[in-house]
Every structure is written in C-alpha cells, then in structure tokens.
Design a protein around this motif. Structure first.
Motif, PDB file in Angstrom:
ATOM      1  N   ILE A   1       8.936  14.334   1.532  1.00 39.46           N
ATOM      2  CA  ILE A   1       7.903  15.312   1.904  1.00 39.46           C
ATOM      3  C   ILE A   1       8.525  16.701   2.061  1.00 39.46           C
ATOM      4  O   ILE A   1       7.987  17.693   1.572  1.00 39.46           O
ATOM      5  N   ALA A   2       9.705  16.747   2.689  1.00 39.99           N
ATOM      6  CA  ALA A   2      10.388  18.035   2.857  1.00 39.99           C
ATOM      7  C   ALA A   2      10.753  18.645   1.508  1.00 39.99           C
ATOM      8  O   ALA A   2      10.610  19.852   1.299  1.00 39.99           O
ATOM      9  N   ALA A   3      11.189  17.798   0.574  1.00 39.34           N
ATOM     10  CA  ALA A   3      11.558  18.296  -0.753  1.00 39.34           C
ATOM     11  C   ALA A   3      10.331  18.846  -1.488  1.00 39.34           C
ATOM     12  O   ALA A   3      10.407  19.872  -2.158  1.00 39.34           O
ATOM     13  N   TYR A   4       9.207  18.163  -1.340  1.00 34.08           N
ATOM     14  CA  TYR A   4       7.957  18.675  -1.926  1.00 34.08           C
ATOM     15  C   TYR A   4       7.654  20.064  -1.386  1.00 34.08           C
ATOM     16  O   TYR A   4       7.308  20.979  -2.124  1.00 34.08           O
ATOM     17  N   GLU A   5       7.766  20.225  -0.062  1.00 32.32           N
ATOM     18  CA  GLU A   5       7.493  21.516   0.577  1.00 32.32           C
ATOM     19  C   GLU A   5       8.414  22.584   0.012  1.00 32.32           C
ATOM     20  O   GLU A   5       7.988  23.664  -0.357  1.00 32.32           O
ATOM     21  N   ASN A   6       9.702  22.242  -0.037  1.00 34.65           N
ATOM     22  CA  ASN A   6      10.684  23.214  -0.515  1.00 34.65           C
ATOM     23  C   ASN A   6      10.451  23.588  -1.970  1.00 34.65           C
ATOM     24  O   ASN A   6      10.634  24.720  -2.370  1.00 34.65           O
ATOM     25  N   ALA A   7      10.038  22.580  -2.762  1.00 37.44           N
ATOM     26  CA  ALA A   7       9.858  22.822  -4.195  1.00 37.44           C
ATOM     27  C   ALA A   7       8.617  23.656  -4.469  1.00 37.44           C
ATOM     28  O   ALA A   7       8.495  24.266  -5.520  1.00 37.44           O
ATOM     29  N   GLU A   8       7.689  23.650  -3.524  1.00 35.92           N
ATOM     30  CA  GLU A   8       6.466  24.411  -3.761  1.00 35.92           C
ATOM     31  C   GLU A   8       6.777  25.899  -3.899  1.00 35.92           C
ATOM     32  O   GLU A   8       6.075  26.631  -4.573  1.00 35.92           O
ATOM     33  N   GLY A   9       7.868  26.330  -3.263  1.00 36.37           N
ATOM     34  CA  GLY A   9       8.279  27.716  -3.412  1.00 36.37           C
ATOM     35  C   GLY A   9       7.354  28.649  -2.657  1.00 36.37           C
ATOM     36  O   GLY A   9       6.378  28.225  -2.044  1.00 36.37           O
ATOM     37  N   PRO A  10       7.655  29.940  -2.695  1.00 37.35           N
ATOM     38  CA  PRO A  10       6.924  30.894  -1.864  1.00 37.35           C
ATOM     39  C   PRO A  10       5.586  31.339  -2.455  1.00 37.35           C
ATOM     40  O   PRO A  10       4.834  32.048  -1.803  1.00 37.35           O
ATOM     41  N   GLY A  11       5.263  30.913  -3.676  1.00 35.47           N
ATOM     42  CA  GLY A  11       4.091  31.449  -4.377  1.00 35.47           C
ATOM     43  C   GLY A  11       2.785  31.349  -3.609  1.00 35.47           C
ATOM     44  O   GLY A  11       2.075  32.346  -3.416  1.00 35.47           O
TER      45      GLY A  11
ATOM     46  N   MET B   1       0.847  -1.175   0.000  1.00 39.59           N
ATOM     47  CA  MET B   1       0.000   0.000   0.000  1.00 39.59           C
ATOM     48  C   MET B   1       0.887   1.230   0.000  1.00 39.59           C
ATOM     49  O   MET B   1       1.837   1.303   0.745  1.00 39.59           O
ATOM     50  N   LEU B   2       0.594   2.194  -0.832  1.00 41.13           N
ATOM     51  CA  LEU B   2       1.409   3.396  -0.809  1.00 41.13           C
ATOM     52  C   LEU B   2       0.536   4.639  -0.775  1.00 41.13           C
ATOM     53  O   LEU B   2      -0.624   4.609  -1.155  1.00 41.13           O
ATOM     54  N   PHE B   3       1.095   5.682  -0.263  1.00 43.73           N
ATOM     55  CA  PHE B   3       0.368   6.927  -0.140  1.00 43.73           C
ATOM     56  C   PHE B   3       0.944   7.916  -1.132  1.00 43.73           C
ATOM     57  O   PHE B   3       2.121   8.179  -1.139  1.00 43.73           O
ATOM     58  N   LEU B   4       0.061   8.440  -1.971  1.00 40.17           N
ATOM     59  CA  LEU B   4       0.563   9.253  -3.065  1.00 40.17           C
ATOM     60  C   LEU B   4       0.727  10.709  -2.680  1.00 40.17           C
ATOM     61  O   LEU B   4       0.076  11.214  -1.782  1.00 40.17           O
ATOM     62  N   ALA B   5       1.589  11.330  -3.421  1.00 40.06           N
ATOM     63  CA  ALA B   5       1.981  12.689  -3.083  1.00 40.06           C
ATOM     64  C   ALA B   5       0.890  13.714  -3.321  1.00 40.06           C
ATOM     65  O   ALA B   5       0.776  14.671  -2.600  1.00 40.06           O
ATOM     66  N   PHE B   6       0.064  13.506  -4.332  1.00 41.84           N
ATOM     67  CA  PHE B   6      -0.890  14.570  -4.650  1.00 41.84           C
ATOM     68  C   PHE B   6      -1.875  14.781  -3.512  1.00 41.84           C
ATOM     69  O   PHE B   6      -2.505  15.801  -3.383  1.00 41.84           O
ATOM     70  N   LEU B   7      -1.992  13.790  -2.638  1.00 38.76           N
ATOM     71  CA  LEU B   7      -2.837  13.962  -1.460  1.00 38.76           C
ATOM     72  C   LEU B   7      -2.199  14.949  -0.496  1.00 38.76           C
ATOM     73  O   LEU B   7      -2.855  15.543   0.322  1.00 38.76           O
ATOM     74  N   LEU B   8      -0.916  15.084  -0.620  1.00 36.47           N
ATOM     75  CA  LEU B   8      -0.191  15.889   0.355  1.00 36.47           C
ATOM     76  C   LEU B   8       0.159  17.274  -0.136  1.00 36.47           C
ATOM     77  O   LEU B   8       0.177  18.215   0.629  1.00 36.47           O
ATOM     78  N   THR B   9       0.462  17.403  -1.412  1.00 33.70           N
ATOM     79  CA  THR B   9       0.886  18.722  -1.876  1.00 33.70           C
ATOM     80  C   THR B   9      -0.242  19.692  -1.601  1.00 33.70           C
ATOM     81  O   THR B   9      -1.399  19.401  -1.844  1.00 33.70           O
ATOM     82  N   GLY B  10       0.106  20.804  -1.073  1.00 36.73           N
ATOM     83  CA  GLY B  10      -0.930  21.775  -0.782  1.00 36.73           C
ATOM     84  C   GLY B  10      -1.225  21.857   0.703  1.00 36.73           C
ATOM     85  O   GLY B  10      -1.749  22.844   1.180  1.00 36.73           O
ATOM     86  N   ILE B  11      -0.889  20.831   1.451  1.00 41.87           N
ATOM     87  CA  ILE B  11      -1.061  20.917   2.891  1.00 41.87           C
ATOM     88  C   ILE B  11      -0.016  21.883   3.432  1.00 41.87           C
ATOM     89  O   ILE B  11      -0.254  22.646   4.336  1.00 41.87           O
ATOM     90  N   PHE B  12       1.134  21.823   2.821  1.00 38.78           N
ATOM     91  CA  PHE B  12       2.240  22.622   3.314  1.00 38.78           C
ATOM     92  C   PHE B  12       2.347  23.896   2.503  1.00 38.78           C
ATOM     93  O   PHE B  12       2.778  23.891   1.374  1.00 38.78           O
ATOM     94  N   ALA B  13       1.935  24.978   3.118  1.00 35.94           N
ATOM     95  CA  ALA B  13       1.967  26.236   2.397  1.00 35.94           C
ATOM     96  C   ALA B  13       3.224  27.018   2.728  1.00 35.94           C
ATOM     97  O   ALA B  13       3.412  28.117   2.302  1.00 35.94           O
ATOM     98  N   CYS B  14       4.088  26.415   3.506  1.00 37.39           N
ATOM     99  CA  CYS B  14       5.255  27.150   3.966  1.00 37.39           C
ATOM    100  C   CYS B  14       6.452  26.858   3.075  1.00 37.39           C
ATOM    101  O   CYS B  14       6.475  25.896   2.338  1.00 37.39           O
ATOM    102  N   LYS B  15       7.451  27.691   3.170  1.00 40.15           N
ATOM    103  CA  LYS B  15       8.674  27.399   2.449  1.00 40.15           C
ATOM    104  C   LYS B  15       9.820  27.352   3.441  1.00 40.15           C
ATOM    105  O   LYS B  15      10.517  28.329   3.668  1.00 40.15           O
ATOM    106  N   PRO B  16      10.022  26.191   4.034  1.00 36.32           N
ATOM    107  CA  PRO B  16      11.077  26.089   5.032  1.00 36.32           C
ATOM    108  C   PRO B  16      12.443  26.010   4.350  1.00 36.32           C
ATOM    109  O   PRO B  16      12.547  25.602   3.206  1.00 36.32           O
ATOM    110  N   ALA B  17      13.456  26.384   5.062  1.00 38.00           N
ATOM    111  CA  ALA B  17      14.801  26.237   4.530  1.00 38.00           C
ATOM    112  C   ALA B  17      15.663  25.595   5.603  1.00 38.00           C
ATOM    113  O   ALA B  17      15.275  25.542   6.760  1.00 38.00           O
ATOM    114  N   ALA B  18      16.816  25.094   5.203  1.00 38.73           N
ATOM    115  CA  ALA B  18      17.707  24.476   6.183  1.00 38.73           C
ATOM    116  C   ALA B  18      18.387  25.574   6.985  1.00 38.73           C
ATOM    117  O   ALA B  18      19.559  25.848   6.833  1.00 38.73           O
TER     118      ALA B  18
END
Ligand SMILES: [Zn+2]
Length: 669
Positions: A404-414, A1-18
């Motif tokens: 998941i962190a990479a998805y968040e970072n890639a979403e960018g500040p938009g 069973m796997l959990f797909l990313a499109f369910l998650l993108t959009g939950i994270f509206a932040c742009k965290p950085a290291a």
C-alpha cells in the motif's frame, strides 16, 4: 478472499517519503518507486522494511519460503492458458538473443506485447481477461523466431494472432457455455459446463457439513474412453516438476520454522503437495490459521478460485510476509488507550462500552510474491476460504502495508498538485500525509469498529439497517478516526508530533470524499460501493452542516474547484456530532434515519464536479493498474557454505526480472 488494489488507489493523494531516514542516507540516489509505465499499467517497486530486524534463522525462513513460492511460478502460466508457457519460452528466447535495431517500430510493438504478457502471466489481460492482440505481424514474429532459433506450434501461433481463437480467459457471460468459452486451462478444451456440473453432482455429498474444496487442485480431463477424471496437481502428477521444487524449499523452511505450530502446518502442506489429498489441504488450513505466533507468515497453495468460471479450481499463489513492526507498535499504542477513546467519545453515554478492548488488526510487510499474486497483487488477504473452517477455527486477515505504501509513493505528486487548494496543503500532505493515512487506518480498525454498544433488545445491524448497515458501519469507524486524529491527547500518547497530522487528514479525507473518489465512477453512474458511500456521506454532511459558519468551502479558481477548510476545530465538532448520530442509529436500529443519511448524502453524484474531476485526472495520465517488481534475496555464505546472512537487493527493471525468473524457476517445459 483478496482485496484488490484498484479499490484503494486514489484514496491516498499524498506523496509520503521515508523522511526519518532521508537525512542519514543523503549520499544514495532516491529510491525509484515507479521505474516504468506501459499500456494501462505502472510498474512499482516495494521495500522490505524491518528485514534487518529479523534473526538469521528468520531471514532463512523468509528466503526459503520465497524460493518455494517462485518455484511454482510456471504453474500459474499453464493454468491461465494451455499455450502460455510455450509462447513465453519463445518470447524469452527472442528477448535474450535479439541483435537487431531496438528502436525499430516493430520491435517496440513486440516489446510492448511481451511486457503485457509477462504482467498478466499469459496472453490475456490480467484484469479484463481479454486476449492481447499483437500490433506486429505474424511474418515479423516468424522472422524474430527464426533469428532466435525458436519455434511455436501452428496452434499456439493461431492463439497469438487469430483474435477469434480463445478471446476470453474466463468468460462469465451466462448466455454462453462458460466452461467451453473460457480459455483458462482448468478443463480440457471440449468439456462443457453441463459435463462439469454432472461430474461434481455425483461427487459432492450435499449433507457433508464440512466438505473439502472440491476440484481445487486438479484439472478436469477427458480420457481416451471419453470419460472425465481429475488430473491432480501434485508431486508425481500434473505440475509435478515444479511442485517437487516447491516441496524441496518448504522442507528447508520446516527446519528453520519459528515455532512448533508453524513447522507443523508446513509439514502438512508438504504432505498435501505430495499426495494431492484435499483432506490434507483442510488439515493444513486448520493448522495454518491456528499458527499465529511468530514474525514470519506466508500464503502458499492453490487458493483463489476467481479465474475458474465454475469457481472451483484454485490458482497457484504465494505471498511471504513479515510482521510490520512499525505498524504493530502503532496499533498496540492505539489499542492500549482503547478505554480512553471510548470514555471520551461524543456518543451518548448509554451507547458506550463500559469495558472496551481494541480489535487486533494485522499489517504485514511483503518479502516476495509469485503466481496469482504477482506482478499484480492484492493489498489485503483474508484466508482460508473454506467457510466451515473459518467458523470453527477462525481466519487470518492481513493488510499488505509496504505494498500500500509503495502504491502511494508511486502515485507521485501529480494528483496532489492538481487537487490541493494551496502550497500549504501540499506541503502538509507531503510531510504528514503518510502518517495521517496510517493513523486513520489504525484508529478506524482498532478503535472504530470495536467502539459502542447496541441498546437492549435491538437486533444486529444486518437485520435492522439491512443494506445500509455496511456503509453506516464504515462511516462510524471513519468518524471515530476523524474525531480522534485531531485530539491533543494523541501527542501525549506519542502517536503524532503535532496537530498538522490531523489537519492533513481532514484535507485528504474531504478532498477524496467530495471529489477524488469520483474518479472510480463511470460518467452518469451513482455510488454503489459501501466505503465510497460512507466517505461521500460523511464529507457532504459536514460540508452542509458547516455552511452557516463557512467551516468548509468549495473555492472556484480558473474554472477548477478546490476544497478549503477554514475551521479545523469546528470541523472536528461536526465529525463528533455525526458520530453520535450514526452510533445512535446503530444502537437503536433506526433504519429510516440510516437510510436517509446514506440516500441524501452518500449516493447521488454531483455531475458537474464529477465531469470536472474526470477531466482533470485524465490529463495526469495515471495508469489504472499496478504491478510489482519483487526484491531479490540472496544468501551470503561463509567458507563452509553456511548461510550467514540474506542480502536484500531491489532490482529496477521489470523485464529483466521476468527473464531472470524464467531462467531460475522454469521448471515446467
Ligand atoms: Zn472498516
């Protein structure tokens, strides 16, 4: 069973950085998370945090396991369609030798087609399963082939250029013969759904309580005599050349395994690949899910059956994982204080557990993926799939933290820039959003789901709350997290530096629950998915209950709506009140009250807000699908050829990586 990313993108509206490392590595250019977008896809890079903490033996293990994984890459291509590999080989030849004008429109169209194909491991879209239609002509392509000294069969060319040929990779339309009308290479092309049914009716013993996963590792083929048989995927059989390479690397992995249990599981996996015996696959799964010690783990095999219209045949897949040390430490801190959280919860005393232990929840760091898990990847995996093995021996559930962190970072500040109320919200989210999200997850999983107890004689929520059990359970866990993320005690526990983390989580949560998550709903539709119902219910409830005191405000500005929180402490109290009520509903099995909460607050979509959200998001032009570039692991050797270290590099170009993989791991012709 796997959990797909499109369910998650959009939950994270932040742009965290290291942030922590930012000061020390000032000389280096910032890490590019999202080097490229094309069609409906974004390309994302991810980092292997914590790799340097591994011993040399563990690094070797990770390296060997990733090499084993990549060695089977060609298999997924052939599984998805019988013409995929020759077409890919031709695309590779052209890409490597083309000398013409790279700005020409036709070349750009060819390049886009090639990228789409590489992203999907074949000529059908990875998600919709529809065949890609080239926007360049067959004549142009023939020209390119001639220049490159490449060729393709007439049948493969028809497959590429005739939209009527094999238009769907996997067809689930029950009005058609789903086997015959699926392009996927799990059955010879003329085999019908009925024939498959008849074949397995004879083979499967319905009374076997512990059945093997029938058909998982073979193609169903028709012999010269017209009879059907399974062509097993094994060393010496179909895909034998690639599997021999997989086995070679797995054997090296056995030698550096972290412990006996891990080595034992790997040995059984090797035997399975050598024999194709599905009972060995069972034995392997039992050994694998019991091998829980160690910092390195992996998935390798013919695993998920989503691509087979009959849901029997497994797609080749591998994920190599390292323990996420940072997340594990956070989870441990949270779990260590489980009793504090239970004792101080706003729920009714009779609904509290006298003794509570946190649920263990695993976050891992991905070091490499191939096959079905790459370039498009799940963000969480729960295996094995065999139900009786899960019941009898347990299962492993992991969240892929760095993905998941990479998805968040890639979403960018938009998204944040567009939907945040003011600069203060943006700044807070940029600074603390990532930590807030991770801490919310830890509190939700480790404390939330573990907390509370049923009253005497009350049935399980599945019986009492029925279809509302799942959104209510998610709400309960979210509310525990929301209530405690603002608790001053968290500073004392060393989990947060200040209440800014809680503030930004409140802002993110309501922004998402009241607005952003509506991006995933089609116009005119209501909310079905349990997590989404929960989030909207919680957000709407506190908004309404806090109205008299103006706790949360919907501010209209230039025709746009923004969510503003005026009183964070009162909001926390409201989360606590709702938690108490949701816990009461669960503890007493109060179906009517549970139904009312979800139906009144969680289901119906505010059409005006929905239209506004869709319009604002559309302007930002964020592709819905993400795919990942793997890091490159290279051994460093001494004068004697001994491996002394494993170097990690982060390639930046998607297409180059695809060509590199074709060269290094092209084991099927
Ligand atoms: Zn949950």
């Amino acid at each position: 069973m796997l959990f797909l990313a499109f369910l998650l993108t959009g939950i994270f509206a932040c742009k965290p950085a290291a942030k922590e490392e930012a000061a020390e590595v000032k000389a280096e250019a910032p890490f590019v998370w999202n080097p490229e977008n094309f069609a409906d896809k974004k390309i994302i890079r991810y980092q292997i945090q914590g790799f340097e903490k591994l011993t040399i033996q563990q690094k070797k293990l990770v390296y060997y396991l990733t090499q084993a994984g990549y060695s089977g890459r060609d298999i997924i291509w052939d599984q998805m369609y019988r013409h995929n590999l020759p077409i890919r080989h031709t695309l590779e030849k052209i890409l490597e030798s083309y000398q013409g004008d790279k700005n020409a429109a036709d070349w750009q169209k060819f390049l886009l087609y090639a990228k789409n194909v590489f992203f999907s491991n074949g000529i059908h879209h990875h998600y919709s399963s529809d065949k890609f239609n080239p926007e360049f002509s067959r004549e142009y392509f023939t020209d390119l082939m001639n220049q490159a000294g490449a060729s393709l069969s007439e049948e493969a060319l028809e497959a590429m250029f005739n939209p009527a040929v094999d238009p769907k990779r996997t067809n689930f339309d029950s009005n058609t013969d789903i086997v015959k009308n699926s392009a996927v290479n799990f059955y010879d092309p003329d085999i019908t759904e009925k024939e498959v049914g008849d074949f397995y009716k004879k083979l499967i013993d319905k009374n076997d309580k512990e059945p093997v996963e029938y058909g998982l590792n073979s193609k169903l083929v028709r012999g010269a005599d017209g009879k059907l048989s399974e062509a097993p995927w094994k060393v010496g059989g179909m895909y034998g050349n690639a599997l021999a390479e997989v086995v070679k690397w797995l054997q090296k992995a056995v030698e550096v395994a972290e412990n006996e249990a891990q080595a034992n599981a790997l040995k059984i996996l090797i035997e399975y690949y050598q024999t194709g015996d599905l009972e060995k696959w069972e034995a392997y799964n039992i050994a694998w899910c019991q091998a829980t010690e160690g910092d390195v783990d992996y998935i390798n095999g013919f695993v998920e059956v989503y691509h087979d219209p009959k849901a029997m045949r497994g797609s080749y897949e591998t994920i190599v994982q390292i323990k996420d040390f940072e997340a594990s430490e956070r989870m441990e801190k949270v779990a260590a204080n489980a009793q504090y959280f239970e004792d101080n919860s706003p729920i009714m005393p009779e609904h509290k557990k006298k003794e509570v232990t946190g649920i263990s929840y695993k976050v891992v760091t991905v070091a490499g993926e191939a096959g079905d898990a790459s370039p498009s990847t799940p963000v969480g995996v729960n295996l094995p799939n065999s139900n009786w093995i899960r019941t009898k021996y347990g299962s492993k559930s992991v969240s892929l933290g760095n993905i998941i962190a990479a998805y968040e970072n890639a979403e960018g500040p938009g998204i944040l820039q567009e939907f945040a109320f003011d600069e203060a919200q943006i700044k807070r989210s940029q600074e603390f959003g990532s930590l807030a999200g991770k801490l919310h997850t830890a509190l939700h999983e480790v404390i939330g789901h573990a907390s509370g107890q049923l009253e005497q004689g009350v049935g399980q929520p599945g019986e009492t709350l029925k279809n509302y059990a799942s959104p209510l359970e998610e709400a309960r866990a979210d509310l525990v997290a929301l209530y405690y993320i603002m608790d001053p005690k968290l500073i004392e526990f060393g989990l947060v530096p200040s209440d800014e983390v809680g503030k930004t989580e409140y802002e993110q949560y309501l922004r998402n629950g009241l607005m952003l998550q509506l991006r995933r709903i089609e116009p005119g539709k209501n909310i079905e998915q349990a997590h989404m119902r929960n989030r909207q219910m919680v957000s709407n409830w506190v908004f309404e209950k806090g109205k008299a005191d103006n706790v949360v405000e919907k501010v209209a500005r230039d025709g746009k709506t923004y969510i503003k929180i005026n009183d964070y402490q009162k909001l926390r109290t409201l989360f606590g009140e709702l938690l108490k009520e949701v816990q009461r509903i669960k503890s007493q099995g109060d179906y009517a009250a549970g139904k009312a909460l979800i139906e009144n607050y969680g289901v119906n979509v505010d059409r005006v807000i929905h239209d506004e959200v869709l319009a604002r998001a559309a302007k930002l032009n964020i592709p819905p699908y993400g795919g990942f570039i793997n890091p490159r692991l290279t051994p460093v050797t001494d004068a004697n050829g001994e491996i002394t270290d494993i170097k990690v590099e982060y390639p930046e170009d998607f297409l180059s990586q695809m060509l590199e993989y074709g060269k290094n791991y092209g084991f099927l012709k």
